[in-house]
Scaffold this active site. Structure first.
Site, PDB file in Angstrom:
ATOM      1  N   GLU A 165      -4.396  -3.633  -3.811  1.00  0.00           N
ATOM      2  CA  GLU A 165      -5.139  -4.850  -3.428  1.00  0.00           C
ATOM      3  C   GLU A 165      -4.130  -5.883  -2.942  1.00  0.00           C
ATOM      4  O   GLU A 165      -2.932  -5.754  -3.192  1.00  0.00           O
ATOM      5  CB  GLU A 165      -5.917  -5.388  -4.635  1.00  0.00           C
ATOM      6  CG  GLU A 165      -6.948  -4.381  -5.126  1.00  0.00           C
ATOM      7  CD  GLU A 165      -7.725  -4.848  -6.357  1.00  0.00           C
ATOM      8  OE1 GLU A 165      -7.501  -5.998  -6.810  1.00  0.00           O
ATOM      9  OE2 GLU A 165      -8.542  -4.060  -6.846  1.00  0.00           O
ATOM     10  N   ALA A 205      -2.252  -7.004  -5.828  1.00  0.00           N
ATOM     11  CA  ALA A 205      -1.857  -5.935  -6.758  1.00  0.00           C
ATOM     12  C   ALA A 205      -1.318  -4.756  -5.958  1.00  0.00           C
ATOM     13  O   ALA A 205      -2.048  -3.807  -5.664  1.00  0.00           O
ATOM     14  CB  ALA A 205      -3.035  -5.511  -7.628  1.00  0.00           C
ATOM     15  N   GLY A 206      -0.032  -4.866  -5.572  1.00  0.00           N
ATOM     16  CA  GLY A 206       0.615  -3.804  -4.808  1.00  0.00           C
ATOM     17  C   GLY A 206       1.489  -2.992  -5.755  1.00  0.00           C
ATOM     18  O   GLY A 206       1.043  -2.025  -6.377  1.00  0.00           O
ATOM     19  N   SER A 207       2.740  -3.459  -5.931  1.00  0.00           N
ATOM     20  CA  SER A 207       3.620  -2.799  -6.904  1.00  0.00           C
ATOM     21  C   SER A 207       3.036  -2.908  -8.313  1.00  0.00           C
ATOM     22  O   SER A 207       3.110  -1.973  -9.113  1.00  0.00           O
ATOM     23  CB  SER A 207       5.013  -3.446  -6.875  1.00  0.00           C
ATOM     24  OG  SER A 207       5.642  -3.159  -5.652  1.00  0.00           O
ATOM     25  N   ARG A 217      25.435  15.757  25.617  1.00  0.00           N
ATOM     26  CA  ARG A 217      25.949  14.522  26.229  1.00  0.00           C
ATOM     27  C   ARG A 217      27.473  14.580  26.325  1.00  0.00           C
ATOM     28  O   ARG A 217      28.163  14.725  25.310  1.00  0.00           O
ATOM     29  CB  ARG A 217      25.506  13.334  25.359  1.00  0.00           C
ATOM     30  CG  ARG A 217      26.115  12.009  25.736  1.00  0.00           C
ATOM     31  CD  ARG A 217      25.423  11.388  26.931  1.00  0.00           C
ATOM     32  NE  ARG A 217      25.899  10.026  27.157  1.00  0.00           N
ATOM     33  CZ  ARG A 217      25.734   9.393  28.296  1.00  0.00           C
ATOM     34  NH1 ARG A 217      25.123   9.975  29.311  1.00  0.00           N
ATOM     35  NH2 ARG A 217      26.170   8.154  28.443  1.00  0.00           N
ATOM     36  N   GLN A 224      21.644   5.846  16.849  1.00  0.00           N
ATOM     37  CA  GLN A 224      23.031   5.466  17.147  1.00  0.00           C
ATOM     38  C   GLN A 224      23.712   6.539  18.002  1.00  0.00           C
ATOM     39  O   GLN A 224      24.412   6.225  18.970  1.00  0.00           O
ATOM     40  CB  GLN A 224      23.798   5.266  15.814  1.00  0.00           C
ATOM     41  CG  GLN A 224      25.179   4.687  15.982  1.00  0.00           C
ATOM     42  CD  GLN A 224      25.150   3.234  16.448  1.00  0.00           C
ATOM     43  OE1 GLN A 224      24.139   2.554  16.307  1.00  0.00           O
ATOM     44  NE2 GLN A 224      26.237   2.768  17.030  1.00  0.00           N
ATOM     45  N   GLY A 276      22.440   3.821  23.964  1.00  0.00           N
ATOM     46  CA  GLY A 276      21.411   2.986  24.604  1.00  0.00           C
ATOM     47  C   GLY A 276      20.111   3.748  24.843  1.00  0.00           C
ATOM     48  O   GLY A 276      19.017   3.185  24.711  1.00  0.00           O
ATOM     49  N   GLU A 282       3.289   4.537  -1.308  1.00  0.00           N
ATOM     50  CA  GLU A 282       3.267   5.343  -2.544  1.00  0.00           C
ATOM     51  C   GLU A 282       4.312   4.859  -3.544  1.00  0.00           C
ATOM     52  O   GLU A 282       5.020   5.631  -4.188  1.00  0.00           O
ATOM     53  CB  GLU A 282       3.394   6.825  -2.236  1.00  0.00           C
ATOM     54  CG  GLU A 282       2.302   7.244  -1.259  1.00  0.00           C
ATOM     55  CD  GLU A 282       1.590   8.515  -1.571  1.00  0.00           C
ATOM     56  OE1 GLU A 282       1.763   9.065  -2.665  1.00  0.00           O
ATOM     57  OE2 GLU A 282       0.826   8.962  -0.695  1.00  0.00           O
ATOM     58  N   THR A 337       7.027   1.327  -3.552  1.00  0.00           N
ATOM     59  CA  THR A 337       8.268   1.026  -2.839  1.00  0.00           C
ATOM     60  C   THR A 337       9.392   1.818  -3.505  1.00  0.00           C
ATOM     61  O   THR A 337       9.264   2.251  -4.658  1.00  0.00           O
ATOM     62  CB  THR A 337       8.618  -0.471  -2.946  1.00  0.00           C
ATOM     63  OG1 THR A 337       8.832  -0.779  -4.336  1.00  0.00           O
ATOM     64  CG2 THR A 337       7.516  -1.359  -2.383  1.00  0.00           C
TER      65      THR A 337
HETATM   66  N1  CAA Z   1       1.532   9.924 -15.670  1.00  0.00           N
HETATM   67  C1  CAA Z   1       0.753   9.701 -16.758  1.00  0.00           C
HETATM   68  N2  CAA Z   1       0.658   8.483 -17.368  1.00  0.00           N
HETATM   69  C2  CAA Z   1       1.370   7.474 -16.838  1.00  0.00           C
HETATM   70  C3  CAA Z   1       2.200   7.624 -15.707  1.00  0.00           C
HETATM   71  C4  CAA Z   1       2.268   8.927 -15.114  1.00  0.00           C
HETATM   72  N3  CAA Z   1       3.035   9.152 -14.043  1.00  0.00           N
HETATM   73  N4  CAA Z   1       2.789   6.443 -15.415  1.00  0.00           N
HETATM   74  C5  CAA Z   1       2.346   5.562 -16.329  1.00  0.00           C
HETATM   75  N5  CAA Z   1       1.493   6.189 -17.192  1.00  0.00           N
HETATM   76  C6  CAA Z   1       0.821   5.600 -18.363  1.00  0.00           C
HETATM   77  C7  CAA Z   1       1.869   5.060 -19.336  1.00  0.00           C
HETATM   78  O1  CAA Z   1       2.319   6.070 -20.208  1.00  0.00           O
HETATM   79  C8  CAA Z   1       1.087   3.974 -20.065  1.00  0.00           C
HETATM   80  O2  CAA Z   1       0.266   4.594 -21.028  1.00  0.00           O
HETATM   81  P1  CAA Z   1       0.060   3.911 -22.473  1.00  0.00           P
HETATM   82  O3  CAA Z   1      -0.496   2.553 -22.189  1.00  0.00           O
HETATM   83  O4  CAA Z   1      -0.891   4.811 -23.164  1.00  0.00           O
HETATM   84  O5  CAA Z   1       1.424   3.840 -23.093  1.00  0.00           O
HETATM   85  C9  CAA Z   1       0.162   3.442 -18.977  1.00  0.00           C
HETATM   86  O6  CAA Z   1       0.072   4.452 -17.963  1.00  0.00           O
HETATM   87  C10 CAA Z   1       0.686   2.162 -18.347  1.00  0.00           C
HETATM   88  O7  CAA Z   1       1.966   2.430 -17.844  1.00  0.00           O
HETATM   89  P2  CAA Z   1       3.051   1.315 -17.608  1.00  0.00           P
HETATM   90  O8  CAA Z   1       3.106   0.410 -18.810  1.00  0.00           O
HETATM   91  O9  CAA Z   1       4.304   1.959 -17.150  1.00  0.00           O
HETATM   92  O10 CAA Z   1       2.370   0.463 -16.423  1.00  0.00           O
HETATM   93  P3  CAA Z   1       2.904  -0.765 -15.577  1.00  0.00           P
HETATM   94  O11 CAA Z   1       1.807  -1.739 -15.410  1.00  0.00           O
HETATM   95  O12 CAA Z   1       4.213  -1.236 -16.133  1.00  0.00           O
HETATM   96  O13 CAA Z   1       3.126  -0.113 -14.103  1.00  0.00           O
HETATM   97  C11 CAA Z   1       4.254   1.022 -12.329  1.00  0.00           C
HETATM   98  C12 CAA Z   1       3.987   0.876 -13.839  1.00  0.00           C
HETATM   99  C13 CAA Z   1       5.090   2.290 -12.240  1.00  0.00           C
HETATM  100  C14 CAA Z   1       5.025  -0.130 -11.745  1.00  0.00           C
HETATM  101  C15 CAA Z   1       2.924   1.225 -11.553  1.00  0.00           C
HETATM  102  O14 CAA Z   1       2.173   0.030 -11.527  1.00  0.00           O
HETATM  103  C16 CAA Z   1       3.156   1.693 -10.129  1.00  0.00           C
HETATM  104  O15 CAA Z   1       3.350   2.871  -9.890  1.00  0.00           O
HETATM  105  N6  CAA Z   1       3.116   0.766  -9.137  1.00  0.00           N
HETATM  106  C17 CAA Z   1       3.175   1.121  -7.729  1.00  0.00           C
HETATM  107  C18 CAA Z   1       1.809   1.473  -7.219  1.00  0.00           C
HETATM  108  C19 CAA Z   1       1.858   2.390  -6.034  1.00  0.00           C
HETATM  109  O16 CAA Z   1       2.640   3.318  -5.959  1.00  0.00           O
HETATM  110  N7  CAA Z   1       0.972   2.161  -5.100  1.00  0.00           N
HETATM  111  C20 CAA Z   1       0.847   3.000  -3.949  1.00  0.00           C
HETATM  112  C21 CAA Z   1      -0.570   3.158  -3.570  1.00  0.00           C
HETATM  113  S1  CAA Z   1      -0.944   4.554  -2.548  1.00  0.00           S
HETATM  114  C22 CAA Z   1      -0.214   4.301  -1.060  1.00  0.00           C
HETATM  115  O17 CAA Z   1       0.679   3.565  -0.909  1.00  0.00           O
HETATM  116  C23 CAA Z   1      -0.637   5.106   0.113  1.00  0.00           C
HETATM  117  C24 CAA Z   1      -2.022   5.027   0.545  1.00  0.00           C
HETATM  118  O18 CAA Z   1      -2.322   5.604   1.495  1.00  0.00           O
HETATM  119  C25 CAA Z   1      -3.049   4.314  -0.110  1.00  0.00           C
END
Ligand code: CAA
Length: 380
Positions: A127, A130-132, A268, A336, A340, A363, A365
């Site tokens: 969103e 709500a990215g990272s 080249r 590179q 050119g 997926e 950063t």
């Molecule tokens: N497998 C299983 N469980 C997992 C997990 C995994 N890989 N990663 C985390 N969890 C679980 C944790 O164990 C934790 O569980 P408990 O609460 O039971 O302990 C729970 O999930 C929460 O985990 P975190 O506390 O680690 O969560 P966080 O809020 O700190 O976030 C983060 C961690 C890694 C930063 C995550 O938010 C993240 O991956 N962010 C990036 C998002 C992303 O990649 N977006 C891309 C979207 S898709 C795209 O880009 C392409 C498209 O085409 C749409």
């Protein structure tokens, strides 16, 4: 003994993908970059050739191959064009939440018709705010009798404009953080679901990326994935596979850029010799080849962990950040080496460099992926 040789079956799959990519995708890649459009005909042909829905089990009308074999196909398709290959491969990401969190009935109901018809889906997590920090998403799901009502907006959604099915993550209670997040499957025709702004991007131009608006979308309880509050884990497990897959995409792109640079460096001539014989460029080529091979090794390693049914969160994250950083470096060096000419649209390396940048961003950063890998190391 560790064996890097492919089996006959793997070689046949790789060749099938290579032939398809070089015949159907490579000749039109620059055209799709110039005039982005939905590559519907290519998707249809990829589906007919058995190159879609690779990791989805056969019982749900997928190809039922493991992640290592999928990486062989993904590398070939991405060597031809990352954007077109992304539109062919999007179902792997979009349908994973159903495979991970869905019941057998849901998998049959959603995946079989989608896959049999060669249609495509979208994965909707991100969103604007709500990215990272995916756990802070705000799209709200409210239970009203026998259905949920969803309101909110998703952004940067791959294939949003053309999907027939959306796996969408919403929260039942924003105060619960990740524990409130819940996954749903929503068909395209659901009233209240609409597509917003389509992004005009620097690279990967044929990869459709758009907003998805949810305005009082009614979702039956039967479309809930897993239990309420399990959505965040389903999304994270989906991204484990997604990140291993992006690593394979990056290997394909890097290989294409390296091969273009090598061929150019052989042809080249300056100062009376092919430029690749000058040590400055020769060492660059050696570093590029080593980087591509290293990225492939990490990618296959992550895939083999997954294929053994082991947790591979760290391996997928490290393969993703390593391979996509390699893609950025190798494509930049390929420009590179072309001098050119490399900066003009007459050569593909200019497109490769623009396409690579997005890989370091989507997926997760590469900073987030280092966080995931580093966190796993500290937890032991
Ligand atoms: N497998 C299983 N469980 C997992 C997990 C995994 N890989 N990663 C985390 N969890 C679980 C944790 O164990 C934790 O569980 P408990 O609460 O039971 O302990 C729970 O999930 C929460 O985990 P975190 O506390 O680690 O969560 P966080 O809020 O700190 O976030 C983060 C961690 C890694 C930063 C995550 O938010 C993240 O991956 N962010 C990036 C998002 C992303 O990649 N977006 C891309 C979207 S898709 C795209 O880009 C392409 C498209 O085409 C749409």
């Amino acid at each position: 003994m560790i064996d890097f040789n492919l089996s006959e079956e793997q070689r046949a799959l790789q060749e099938l993908a290579r032939d398809f990519a070089q015949k159907e995708i490579a000749p039109v890649a620059l055209q799709y970059d110039k005039e982005p459009a939905f590559p519907g005909e290519i998707i249809k042909k990829a589906h007919a050739a058995g190159l879609m829905n690779l990791t989805c089990p056969k019982e749900y009308a997928g190809q039922g191959v493991g992640l290592v074999n999928a990486a062989l196909v993904v590398e070939e398709l991405n060597a031809a064009c990352v954007a077109v290959a992304g539109m062919i491969g999007i179902n792997s990401l979009a349908c994973s939440p159903i495979l991970i969190g869905g019941t057998d009935e849901q998998k049959r109901r959603f995946l079989i018709p989608l896959n049999q018809a060669g249609k495509t889906a979208s994965f909707c997590l991100t969103e604007r705010e709500a990215g990272s920090d995916a756990g802070s998403l705000k799209t709200l799901a409210k239970l009203e009798g026998d259905h949920y009502v969803l309101n909110g907006q998703k952004c940067f959604i791959t294939n949003a404009s053309y999907a027939d099915l959306y796996s969408i993550f919403a929260t039942l209670d924003p105060t619960k953080g990740t524990k409130g997040i819940t996954g749903f499957v929503i068909p395209r025709e659901s009233p209240g679901l609409s597509i917003g702004k389509v992004e005009d991007k620097m690279g990967q131009r044929a990869l459709n990326v758009a907003e998805v608006n949810l305005d009082n979308v009614v979702v039956p309880r039967e479309n809930l994935l897993g239990k309420e509050g399990e959505g965040f884990k389903i999304a994270m497990e989906t991204l484990d596979e997604g990140r291993a897959n992006i690593a394979a995409c990056a290997v394909g792109l890097s290989r294409a850029a390296f091969e273009a640079a090598l061929n150019y460096a052989k042809e080249r001539v300056q100062f009376g010799k092919p430029i690749g014989t000058f040590q400055a460029l020769n060492f660059m080529l050696a570093d590029m080849a080593a980087a591509v091979d290293s990225a492939r090794s990490l990618t296959w390693y992550a895939g083999s962990m997954a294929d053994q049914g082991r947790r591979y969160t760290r391996e997928a994250a490290q393969a993703k950040f390593f391979a996509t950083d390699v893609a950025m470096r190798v494509t930049t060096d390929a420009v590179q080496i072309h001098g050119g000419y490399g900066y003009t649209k007459d050569y593909a390396v200019e497109k490769y460099m623009r396409d690579a940048k997005l890989m370091q961003i989507y997926e997760g950063t590469n900073q987030v992926n280092r966080m995931v890998a580093g966190g796993a190391l500290m937890r032991g």
